[in-house]
Write a protein that holds these residues in place. Structure first.
Motif: not given
Length: 140
Positions: A89-103
């Motif tokens: 997706v070339p449109q500027l977009h920024i991912h903010h992903i919550v991560r866990y050591q158990i995911d």
């Protein structure tokens, strides 16, 4: 924000609108495996962060940092992954992903690891209520 701004069709198809900040739209990626949000500056034709004006860059950093902090607290994150990839997706977009050591993808990046598992209607309503409540400056 530009009056002609249009969200990329892929983001429209893959995401659920959450609300708007001063500069950015906030979207929820429709993948229940991770609390995954996307900020999209509402300025037409952007591909890269440096294309924002200096004032817009400042607003973006404030919105991104605020979002990351609130998500980390709300979801009790082990780590926040923030990335601007944009290869599909070339449109500027920024991912903010919550991560866990158990995911299930930990510690690797989540891209391309597993097929998305969409939220159910009740889950979407719950996520939206929770996030909108936590983000006091969000408009919807």
């Amino acid at each position: 924000m530009t009056l002609s701004f249009q969200l990329h069709p892929r983001l429209q198809a893959d995401c659920i609108p959450v609300g708007r900040f001063e500069l950015c739209q906030l979207l929820l990626m429709n993948d229940s495996q991770y609390p995954w949000f996307i900020l999209v500056p509402q300025v037409d034709g952007l591909r890269e962060l440096y294309e924002l004006s200096k004032a817009q860059q400042q607003v973006f950093m404030e919105e991104s940092s605020y979002l990351a902090e609130q998500l980390a607290v709300l979801y009790q994150a082990d780590k926040m992954n923030i990335a601007a990839i944009g290869n599909l997706v070339p449109q500027l977009h920024i991912h903010h992903i919550v991560r866990y050591q158990i995911d299930k993808a930990w510690p690797a990046p989540i891209w391309g690891k597993f097929a998305a598992i969409p939220y159910g209607d009740a889950e979407i309503a719950g996520q939206l209520a929770q996030v909108r409540n936590a983000l006091a400056t969000l408009q919807w």
